[in-house]
Motif scaffolding. Structure first.
Motif, short mmCIF file in Angstrom:
data_model
loop_
_atom_site.label_atom_id
_atom_site.label_comp_id
_atom_site.label_asym_id
_atom_site.label_seq_id
_atom_site.Cartn_x
_atom_site.Cartn_y
_atom_site.Cartn_z
N VAL A 1 0.83 -1.20 0.00
CA VAL A 1 0.00 0.00 0.00
C VAL A 1 0.87 1.25 0.00
O VAL A 1 0.59 2.23 -0.71
CB VAL A 1 -0.96 -0.02 1.21
CG1 VAL A 1 -1.66 1.33 1.36
CG2 VAL A 1 -1.99 -1.13 1.05
N ALA A 2 1.95 1.24 0.79
CA ALA A 2 2.80 2.42 0.89
C ALA A 2 3.53 2.71 -0.42
O ALA A 2 3.71 3.88 -0.79
CB ALA A 2 3.81 2.22 2.02
N GLU A 3 3.97 1.68 -1.12
CA GLU A 3 4.79 1.88 -2.31
C GLU A 3 4.00 1.92 -3.62
O GLU A 3 4.46 2.50 -4.60
CB GLU A 3 5.87 0.79 -2.39
CG GLU A 3 6.87 0.87 -1.24
CD GLU A 3 8.11 0.04 -1.49
OE1 GLU A 3 8.29 -0.48 -2.62
OE2 GLU A 3 8.90 -0.09 -0.55
N PHE A 4 2.83 1.27 -3.63
CA PHE A 4 2.07 1.17 -4.88
C PHE A 4 0.60 1.51 -4.62
O PHE A 4 -0.30 0.80 -5.05
CB PHE A 4 2.20 -0.25 -5.46
CG PHE A 4 3.62 -0.72 -5.58
CD1 PHE A 4 4.45 -0.23 -6.59
CD2 PHE A 4 4.15 -1.63 -4.69
CE1 PHE A 4 5.77 -0.65 -6.70
CE2 PHE A 4 5.46 -2.07 -4.79
CZ PHE A 4 6.28 -1.57 -5.80
N GLY A 5 0.39 2.61 -3.93
CA GLY A 5 -0.94 2.95 -3.45
C GLY A 5 -2.00 3.16 -4.51
O GLY A 5 -3.20 3.07 -4.23
#
Length: 279
Positions: free
Chosen positions: A219-223
């Motif tokens: 979620v943090a990197e490919f939100g």
């Protein structure tokens, strides 16, 4: 604590089974559920949890007969969408019919317990034919097989959605080769991933503390390319059947900001599944 979901929140991965009196299970099904899980039960669950939109993924127990999933979508045509299981020789006219019926992609299983694997070149050929519809490939794969398929999947003419955090083994940590391979795929803009299935990748059980970091990193990197679903009614589940409210409450931990949750539950599903675009 019970989570408050944003309006239009989507359960992007679930199934319906039967009822078998109306939609019989396939004679050569790789599994047959002990009990039916009809659309009415799915609607009631999503409504109770505050999930206003939904994607019904055709189950292997029904094989290529997509009628149960199609029927579930037909009763809520603006807010429900479908993912089909199809033979690679399916005709273009049937693809167009399913598109009008609310289907938005085709799932291929590369898990050992779900039977014969379709050759990847045949999968990509079919993807080339449904690409004009705006459909995507959905891949459910054993992590080792998924790693092997990665070079071919990068040639996909459509977007590719990876199920259940790639079915990695959470006990092996964030640095494991299988998760690094998934991150390698996600570096390409055509790849999406479902941060569903924490209950499948865990080796500790609920509340899935070993699995949560994988979802958080994705979620943090490919939100803008992540999706969430509860995988109801949890077919072929090896451990205890998850608590549905607990799965929803964990969304706030995997997507801690309001903007991240809105992307995960509303914006991303809308872009991929095109809710409300009735012909």
């Amino acid at each position: 604590m019970t989570s408050t979901l944003p309006p239009g929140a989507c359960n992007a991965h679930c199934h319906v089974f039967g009822p078998r009196t109306r939609f019989p299970y396939a004679e050569d099904a790789s599994f047959v559920p002990e009990a039916d899980a009809p659309k009415e039960a799915l609607y009631a669950l999503n409504d109770r949890l505050g999930l206003q939109r939904c994607v019904v993924v055709q189950s292997a127990c029904h094989g290529f007969d997509n009628r149960a999933a199609e029927d579930a979508v037909a009763s809520r045509p603006s807010s429900y969408r479908g993912i089909a299981l199809l033979p690679t020789h399916i005709g273009d006219a049937e693809l167009r019919r399913l598109d009008v019926a609310g289907f938005r992609g085709v799932r291929f299983n590369f898990m050992g317990h779900l039977g014969r694997h379709t050759p990847i070149e045949e999968v990509l050929s079919l993807a080339g034919r449904f690409a004009p519809l705006g459909w995507h490939l959905q891949i459910h794969g054993d992590p080792a097989l998924l790693t092997d398929l990665a070079p071919a999947l990068r040639r996909s003419p459509t977007r590719v959605v990876i199920d259940h955090i790639g079915r990695i083994d959470a006990s092996r940590g964030l640095g494991q080769p299988d998760f690094r391979a998934l991150l390698g795929l996600m570096a390409h803009e055509r790849f999406w991933v479902k941060v569903s299935g924490m209950d499948r990748i865990t080796r500790q059980g609920p509340p899935y503390a070993d699995a949560l970091p994988f979802a958080q990193k994705l979620v943090a990197e490919f939100g803008d390319r992540v999706l969430w679903g509860n995988d109801w009614p949890h077919p072929n589940h090896a451990g205890p059947v998850p608590d549905e409210q607990q799965l929803v409450d964990l969304i706030a931990e995997m997507a801690p900001s309001e903007s991240a949750r809105h992307a995960l539950l509303v914006d991303n599903p809308q872009r991929l599944y095109r809710f409300g675009d009735q012909p």
